[in-house]
Design an enzyme around this catalytic site. Structure first.
Site, PDB file in Angstrom:
ATOM      1  N   GLU A  59      -2.920 -10.313 -13.884  1.00  0.00           N
ATOM      2  CA  GLU A  59      -1.834  -9.562 -13.246  1.00  0.00           C
ATOM      3  C   GLU A  59      -0.510  -9.693 -13.986  1.00  0.00           C
ATOM      4  O   GLU A  59       0.252  -8.728 -14.077  1.00  0.00           O
ATOM      5  CB  GLU A  59      -1.656 -10.025 -11.785  1.00  0.00           C
ATOM      6  CG  GLU A  59      -2.763  -9.549 -10.846  1.00  0.00           C
ATOM      7  CD  GLU A  59      -4.055 -10.329 -11.004  1.00  0.00           C
ATOM      8  OE1 GLU A  59      -4.019 -11.391 -11.657  1.00  0.00           O
ATOM      9  OE2 GLU A  59      -5.082  -9.871 -10.480  1.00  0.00           O
ATOM     10  N   HIS A  77      -7.124 -11.022   1.233  1.00  0.00           N
ATOM     11  CA  HIS A  77      -7.315  -9.581   1.147  1.00  0.00           C
ATOM     12  C   HIS A  77      -6.548  -8.882   2.264  1.00  0.00           C
ATOM     13  O   HIS A  77      -6.890  -7.767   2.638  1.00  0.00           O
ATOM     14  CB  HIS A  77      -8.809  -9.208   1.221  1.00  0.00           C
ATOM     15  CG  HIS A  77      -9.622  -9.776   0.097  1.00  0.00           C
ATOM     16  ND1 HIS A  77     -10.104 -11.055   0.115  1.00  0.00           N
ATOM     17  CD2 HIS A  77     -10.013  -9.246  -1.090  1.00  0.00           C
ATOM     18  CE1 HIS A  77     -10.775 -11.293  -1.004  1.00  0.00           C
ATOM     19  NE2 HIS A  77     -10.729 -10.217  -1.751  1.00  0.00           N
TER      20      HIS A  77
END
Lengths: 369, 437
Positions: free
Chosen positions: A103, A173
């Site tokens: 990322e 999540h």
């Protein structure tokens, strides 16, 4: 292969969010998506869910802006949430491509693309995984223009990430990290509540000459379906939308929680005779202080609701500003109905989330203050 | 939605359309295969590596082949070792190299002193590394985009950044292109394609990869160069940048200044492998180690790397070995962690400026008189710029509030107005006279 297919099927048959079968029961989602009326001012529309409205925005962008590129983990085959389906075949592998699993690299690379003058649309696979890129976002992207005396900037950068609870996402999540970025001048943070909003706001973010983070409520990717204009259109940033007018309480939220609050407003009207004004903030940073304050001056009561933990959540910024601007207008303390100060739990999600009954109860308390 | 996370293991012996459930997901397209499979062969079939089988248990030992050698053109006395490697640059070019390196050195001395005297808040010198700057800058095209760390002022100087602009940034005066917002030595120049320096280390590395990718798509034969030190190469951003540039095939030169120290941390505490150059092959990247104090070696390596990076769309890694003769910055006293003898060795026996001077004097291109008059002239030029910068006012404090976004936003505007009201009321407590109105 068959085992994996079964996993797909189990997921496939769930309409919205499902708690695992181990409890022996399934829970319906905590909200009902309420579509907006078909817009007439943007040309012909097509039935699209949220991920399809995102694809449409990206398709429009790649068609009109030859410098635009889309990249991130797994975007080439269409993305784990199908937001980029078909785009690589249509526009080429140099424009829609996978990056390595990193990322900080995705965002750093995106900043470089933007600095070189091209339109960069970076996907982070889940907002929960944006943190390795925090340094690049906060120390670099947000400050690029200021620190260079406006010689350089990464206004051409937009970062997209799936956001918010999904029924079973648990710690990693389900997160809603907007508050971390709200504290960073130079960034824009935008969260849509629906497909029509998502396409218009995403196109605004892409066009905006400042680095933008666009969080997409993942629980709405398939659940939210509307008639969405096929042609490009923009919805202005930093303008909150009053979804329904009311006189007794102002309700403020963004993303999925808007649909919870709309239902709460009906409950309040029906059961308490209380008239609620519902505001979708849409842009978290810079946020539309004027619209919210104007509403609170009218109603005297404010409830802000978000899934993210209450302490330091964005409701605290809204609350603080509103009490500064509207102190004498307040009939009751400002109410925040938010997630608890815990990591986002798995099996306890039905207890964790700021559901309609918690919001309803908070309104009752404010009315009876 | 969880179902979508398990897409991994779907590779099969032939292309497959997966029809799961019409209500759920539309059919997947062809999944790209990485190789054809034939289990009748006794070769590994793994997608992740192409290799042979081996039946001896043996760990690969790092550095068993002695480390990557150091490419050089001149010896320490400035003599060309292998004439085929002499770039045979013109006298004018070589003199320019020398004058830029020495002008940088002179500017460093004066600005370091000015910090000691409290005239500027902070400074970082480039002592000993001038060869890495000038050699690499000279090998680039002026349109090539430069991402730096903080010890590459010579690259800007070579490209023609005026002394007045260096000084303006260090003094944060009204002429600073950066509008007074950053600490000294955080230079930038849009015109000279030098991206503004930022303090966080290694953040520029993946950014350079992105810029190179965009530049590749423009098809204008531009390259991107990215400078960083051996310490910054330990950051995760460095790994990210190397990997992205290789997988995405970017026309990019990674230029590592290995100067022996990251503030007080010597290289044997920074890494255990064979420096930075040895990491390149791990990423699939062409790599070289050069003598950073040999301006021709730096020039040759950078020139060839640039040519191939643009022609072949792949990144190159150059590790320029050098030595940081000065302290890390004005906030550092390096006698706390290294010996004066060590520093003196490099200053006296292996300095890029002396080596080039020997090369020039051997050809009769530079005399003692030239040296004396150039030192006098360069010092005078620097002092004049210095005095101009000293006299200049600081930028208008309005510039505190601009460029946060491209546009002024209402909430910030309110804060700006509130500051002005406050300053009006308490003006004797604010140093308004030092700033432009």
């Amino acid at each position: 292969m068959a085992a994996a297919a079964r996993l797909f099927l189990r997921g496939a048959n769930s309409k919205l969010s499902i708690a695992p079968g181990s409890l022996g029961t399934t829970h319906a989602a905590h909200f009902t998506f309420q579509p907006d009326p078909v817009p007439s001012q943007y040309g012909p529309t097509q039935k699209m869910n949220l991920f399809q409205s995102i694809t449409s925005a990206l398709d429009n962008t790649l068609a009109s802006d030859p410098t635009a590129v889309i990249f991130g983990e797994d975007v080439a085959f269409g993305g784990v949430f199908r937001c980029t389906v078909g785009l690589r075949d249509k526009y080429g592998k140099d424009r829609v491509f996978n990056t390595p699993l990193c990322e900080q690299g995705i965002v750093g690379f995106g900043i470089g693309v933007a600095v070189a003058g091209a339109t960069a649309i970076a996907e982070i696979q889940f907002a929960d995984y944006i943190f390795p890129a925090f340094d690049q976002i906060v120390n670099e992207a947000a400050k690029y223009r200021y620190r260079s005396g406006n010689m350089f900037d990464c206004g051409n950068l937009t970062i997209r990430a799936p956001w918010g609870c999904v029924g079973h996402g648990s710690l990693y999540h389900s997160q809603s990290p907007e508050a971390f970025f709200a504290h960073c001048p130079g960034l824009k943070v935008v969260i849509p509540r629906s497909p029509i909003q998502a396409k218009g706001l995403l196109l605004s973010c892409i066009a905006d000459k400042n680095p933008c983070i666009f969080f997409e409520p993942k629980i709405l990717y398939r659940a939210a379906v509307e008639q969405v204009p096929e042609d490009p259109y923009t919805i202005p940033l930093s303008q909150a939308e009053v979804l329904q007018e009311g006189s007794d309480v102002t309700l403020v939220a963004w993303g999925t929680q808007i649909h919870v609050l709309k239902e709460v407003a009906s409950m309040a009207q029906e059961k308490l005779g209380v008239s609620c004004e519902v505001i979708d903030l849409q842009t978290i940073l810079p946020w539309d202080i004027e619209t919210v304050c104007k509403s609170v001056v009218k109603t005297g009561r404010l409830l802000i609701s978000h899934e993210a933990p209450v302490t330091g959540g964005f409701a605290s910024e809204i609350s603080s500003t509103v009490q500064e601007e509207c102190f004498l207008n307040l009939e009751a303390p400002i109410s925040r109905v938010c997630g608890y100060d815990t990591p986002f739990p798995h099996i306890f999600e039905p207890f964790y989330i700021p559901d309609k009954w918690k919001c309803f109860e908070a309104i009752k308390k404010m009315i009876n203050y | 939605m969880l179902c979508l996370l398990f897409l991994g293991p779907f590779f099969a012996t032939a292309t497959m359309r997966l029809l799961i459930n019409n209500a759920c997901i539309q059919s997947f397209q062809v999944l790209q295969l990485q190789q054809t499979f034939d289990s009748s062969l006794e070769k590994p079939q793994f997608p992740g590596a192409s290799a042979e089988f081996v039946d001896q248990l043996e760990f690969i030992q790092p550095n068993v082949i002695s480390g990557i050698p150091v490419y050089r053109v001149m010896d320490r006395q400035g003599n060309i070792i292998n004439p085929s490697q002499d770039p045979q640059l013109s006298k004018e070019t070589v003199l320019n190299f020398y004058q830029k390196m020495t002008m940088l050195n002179t500017m460093d001395r004066i600005l370091y002193e000015s910090q000691r005297q409290g005239r500027i808040s902070f400074y970082m010198t480039n002592y000993g590394e001038e060869g890495t700057h000038i050699g690499s800058a000279a090998a680039l095209d002026p349109n090539d985009l430069v991402f730096g760390q903080y010890r590459e002022a010579g690259v800007l100087m070579y490209r023609g950044f005026p002394l007045d602009h260096f000084m303006a940034q260090c003094y944060a005066n009204a002429d600073d292109l950066g509008k007074g917002r950053q600490m000294p030595v955080h230079y930038g120049s849009k015109d000279l394609n030098f991206v503004t320096i930022s303090s966080p280390l290694a953040t520029q590395i993946p950014q350079a990869a992105g810029a190179a990718y965009a530049v590749k798509r423009e098809n204008t034969n531009r390259a991107v160069i990215c400078y960083f030190g051996e310490g910054a190469a330990s950051e995760g951003d460095a790994h990210a940048g190397f990997n992205f540039s290789a997988t995405l095939e970017c026309p990019l030169i990674f230029f590592c200044r290995n100067n022996g120290y990251a503030i007080s941390t010597p290289t044997n505490e920074q890494y255990r492998g064979d420096g930075i150059a040895a990491r390149g092959p791990g990423y699939g990247m062409l790599s070289i180690r050069v003598d950073g104090n040999d301006v021709f070696a730096v020039y040759n390596a950078t020139k060839e790397a640039r040519r191939r990076a643009v022609a072949e769309n792949q990144p190159f890694l150059i590790e320029a070995m050098t030595y940081r003769i000065g302290h890390h910055s004005t906030s550092d006293d390096s006698s706390a962690y290294r010996s004066v003898d060590e520093v003196n060795y490099w200053d006296k026996q292996d300095h890029p400026i002396s080596r080039l001077r020997h090369y020039m004097t051997a050809r009769g291109w530079w005399s003692e008189d030239d040296e004396r008059s150039w030192r006098k002239q360069s010092r005078k030029t620097v002092m004049e710029a210095f005095e101009r910068a000293e006299r200049r006012l600081k930028p208008n404090p309005e510039l505190l509030f601009t460029d946060v976004y491209q546009e002024m936003i209402p909430s910030l505007n309110k804060q700006r107005e509130s500051l002005w009201r406050h300053v009006q009321q308490y003006k004797e407590n604010y140093p308004l006279d030092l700033y432009e109105k």
